[in-house]
Design a protein around this motif. Structure first.
Motif, PDB file in Angstrom:
ATOM      1  N   UNK A   1      -4.058 -20.528  -3.569  1.00  0.00           N
ATOM      2  CA  UNK A   1      -4.353 -19.837  -2.307  1.00  0.00           C
ATOM      3  C   UNK A   1      -5.840 -19.620  -2.075  1.00  0.00           C
ATOM      4  N   UNK A   2      -6.667 -20.039  -3.042  1.00  0.00           N
ATOM      5  CA  UNK A   2      -8.128 -19.975  -2.888  1.00  0.00           C
ATOM      6  C   UNK A   2      -8.621 -18.578  -2.500  1.00  0.00           C
ATOM      7  N   UNK A   3      -7.979 -17.565  -3.082  1.00  0.00           N
ATOM      8  CA  UNK A   3      -8.344 -16.158  -2.849  1.00  0.00           C
ATOM      9  C   UNK A   3      -8.179 -15.718  -1.395  1.00  0.00           C
ATOM     10  N   UNK A   4      -7.428 -16.494  -0.618  1.00  0.00           N
ATOM     11  CA  UNK A   4      -7.114 -16.069   0.745  1.00  0.00           C
ATOM     12  C   UNK A   4      -5.933 -15.102   0.690  1.00  0.00           C
ATOM     13  N   UNK A   5      -5.797 -14.204   1.677  1.00  0.00           N
ATOM     14  CA  UNK A   5      -4.725 -13.212   1.643  1.00  0.00           C
ATOM     15  C   UNK A   5      -3.339 -13.856   1.507  1.00  0.00           C
ATOM     16  N   UNK A   6      -2.628 -13.485   0.462  1.00  0.00           N
ATOM     17  CA  UNK A   6      -1.273 -13.976   0.245  1.00  0.00           C
ATOM     18  C   UNK A   6      -0.512 -12.942  -0.590  1.00  0.00           C
ATOM     19  N   UNK A   7       0.757 -12.671  -0.252  1.00  0.00           N
ATOM     20  CA  UNK A   7       1.497 -11.633  -0.981  1.00  0.00           C
ATOM     21  C   UNK A   7       1.652 -11.913  -2.474  1.00  0.00           C
ATOM     22  N   UNK A   8       1.766 -13.197  -2.867  1.00  0.00           N
ATOM     23  CA  UNK A   8       1.894 -13.514  -4.293  1.00  0.00           C
ATOM     24  C   UNK A   8       0.612 -13.193  -5.053  1.00  0.00           C
TER      25      UNK A   8
ATOM     26  N   UNK B   1      -4.783  -4.071  -3.197  1.00  0.00           N
ATOM     27  CA  UNK B   1      -4.728  -3.300  -1.950  1.00  0.00           C
ATOM     28  C   UNK B   1      -5.476  -4.026  -0.829  1.00  0.00           C
ATOM     29  N   UNK B   2      -6.646  -4.555  -1.151  1.00  0.00           N
ATOM     30  CA  UNK B   2      -7.463  -5.263  -0.147  1.00  0.00           C
ATOM     31  C   UNK B   2      -6.731  -6.486   0.394  1.00  0.00           C
ATOM     32  N   UNK B   3      -6.164  -7.282  -0.508  1.00  0.00           N
ATOM     33  CA  UNK B   3      -5.428  -8.477  -0.087  1.00  0.00           C
ATOM     34  C   UNK B   3      -4.187  -8.088   0.708  1.00  0.00           C
ATOM     35  N   UNK B   4      -3.477  -7.068   0.223  1.00  0.00           N
ATOM     36  CA  UNK B   4      -2.271  -6.616   0.911  1.00  0.00           C
ATOM     37  C   UNK B   4      -2.558  -6.109   2.317  1.00  0.00           C
ATOM     38  N   UNK B   5      -3.648  -5.368   2.464  1.00  0.00           N
ATOM     39  CA  UNK B   5      -4.016  -4.845   3.785  1.00  0.00           C
ATOM     40  C   UNK B   5      -4.359  -5.971   4.749  1.00  0.00           C
ATOM     41  N   UNK B   6      -5.010  -7.021   4.235  1.00  0.00           N
ATOM     42  CA  UNK B   6      -5.341  -8.172   5.088  1.00  0.00           C
ATOM     43  C   UNK B   6      -4.085  -8.908   5.535  1.00  0.00           C
ATOM     44  N   UNK B   7      -3.121  -9.010   4.626  1.00  0.00           N
ATOM     45  CA  UNK B   7      -1.915  -9.786   4.929  1.00  0.00           C
ATOM     46  C   UNK B   7      -0.891  -8.971   5.726  1.00  0.00           C
ATOM     47  N   UNK B   8      -0.622  -7.731   5.281  1.00  0.00           N
ATOM     48  CA  UNK B   8       0.428  -6.913   5.884  1.00  0.00           C
ATOM     49  C   UNK B   8      -0.073  -5.995   6.994  1.00  0.00           C
ATOM     50  N   UNK B   9      -1.371  -5.686   6.982  1.00  0.00           N
ATOM     51  CA  UNK B   9      -1.872  -4.620   7.831  1.00  0.00           C
ATOM     52  C   UNK B   9      -1.953  -3.336   7.026  1.00  0.00           C
ATOM     53  N   UNK B  10      -2.396  -2.274   7.664  1.00  0.00           N
ATOM     54  CA  UNK B  10      -2.646  -1.006   6.963  1.00  0.00           C
ATOM     55  C   UNK B  10      -1.393  -0.178   6.719  1.00  0.00           C
ATOM     56  N   UNK B  11      -0.274  -0.568   7.326  1.00  0.00           N
ATOM     57  CA  UNK B  11       0.965   0.218   7.187  1.00  0.00           C
ATOM     58  C   UNK B  11       2.083  -0.703   6.684  1.00  0.00           C
ATOM     59  N   UNK B  12       2.332  -0.632   5.375  1.00  0.00           N
ATOM     60  CA  UNK B  12       3.373  -1.468   4.769  1.00  0.00           C
ATOM     61  C   UNK B  12       3.805  -0.845   3.442  1.00  0.00           C
ATOM     62  N   UNK B  13       5.083  -1.018   3.089  1.00  0.00           N
ATOM     63  CA  UNK B  13       5.609  -0.402   1.869  1.00  0.00           C
ATOM     64  C   UNK B  13       4.910  -0.900   0.606  1.00  0.00           C
ATOM     65  N   UNK B  14       4.600  -2.200   0.559  1.00  0.00           N
ATOM     66  CA  UNK B  14       3.921  -2.738  -0.627  1.00  0.00           C
ATOM     67  C   UNK B  14       2.543  -2.110  -0.802  1.00  0.00           C
ATOM     68  N   UNK B  15       1.879  -1.861   0.308  1.00  0.00           N
ATOM     69  CA  UNK B  15       0.561  -1.233   0.266  1.00  0.00           C
ATOM     70  C   UNK B  15       0.679   0.204  -0.251  1.00  0.00           C
ATOM     71  N   UNK B  16       1.698   0.920   0.225  1.00  0.00           N
ATOM     72  CA  UNK B  16       1.920   2.301  -0.224  1.00  0.00           C
ATOM     73  C   UNK B  16       2.196   2.350  -1.723  1.00  0.00           C
ATOM     74  N   UNK B  17       2.977   1.392  -2.220  1.00  0.00           N
ATOM     75  CA  UNK B  17       3.288   1.336  -3.650  1.00  0.00           C
ATOM     76  C   UNK B  17       2.021   1.126  -4.468  1.00  0.00           C
TER      77      UNK B  17
END
Length: 215
Positions: A61-68, A97-113
């Motif tokens: 993924x070349x450090x691009x935002x991805x959930x994996x 957190x940074x990658x997750x926020x880029x991919x999911x946005x600021x409001x997401x369960x994975x980000x909260x976890x």
């Protein structure tokens, strides 16, 4: 042990089929084996497989935002925390957190976890103020999502412990009680988490009574 066996068989088949190809399915096998070793308490072995998965995912993924990619960094944070390498653990969770926020946005369960996990590390470091900020951030996300789930219960429980250490017994009791109700609904009375929270509530009641008697 059975889970490790199945994951290793899966990895062997995937490696044979895909040979030397950098492939997301092979990274999934490495990641899963790492998670199981962590649950077994073998953090050093878990880190070895986590690093393999992370290297492959970074190449994919070349450090691009991805959930994996966020998942690998999140797992790395948990593993390093178990190895008491807290600074590295916080760095890994911050990346997740940074990658997750880029991919999911600021409001997401994975980000909260992930945010809650950072709070737990600060609690283990004895930094209660920082821990509280992360726990409240996690709860804010769950509130915006209108979600009340097992993960929410974990945050309430975490809040209870940090508030207890700060001697705010009433606020601690309220958060333990919220967590207890969620665990009770999720797993029943005999669930380990439910029983643990019941004991925590009893401890708070005893400590509160002693404080009142001393006063």
């Amino acid at each position: 042990k059975k889970a490790i066996g199945f994951c290793e068989k899966s990895l062997k088949i995937r490696t044979k089929l895909l040979e030397d190809i950098v492939h997301p399915d092979i990274a999934i096998s490495y990641n899963n084996i790492g998670v199981i070793y962590l649950k077994q308490g073998n953090a050093q072995k878990a880190l070895e497989f986590n690093e393999r998965a992370l290297r492959m995912r970074r190449e994919l993924y070349h450090d691009k935002p991805h959930p994996f990619l966020a998942e690998s960094y999140c797992n790395k944070g948990a593993i390093l925390g178990d190895l008491y390498r807290y600074a590295e653990a916080l760095e890994a969770l911050s990346k997740a957190e940074y990658i997750g926020a880029q991919f999911y946005g600021e409001v997401h369960r994975e980000l909260a976890l992930n945010i809650n996990n950072q709070g737990c590390l600060y609690f283990r470091l004895g930094k209660d103020y920082e821990a509280l900020q992360y726990y409240y951030r996690a709860l804010s996300i769950y509130s915006k999502l209108n979600v009340r789930c097992l993960q929410t219960g974990i945050v309430f429980e975490s809040l209870g412990y940090v508030l207890k250490r700060k001697k705010d017994l009433e606020s601690s009791r309220k958060n333990f009680a919220r967590a207890y109700q969620i665990y009770l609904k999720s797993g029943g009375k005999e669930n380990h988490g439910t029983r643990s929270l019941y004991s925590a509530l009893e401890d708070i009641e005893r400590e509160s009574a002693l404080t009142f008697d001393n006063y």
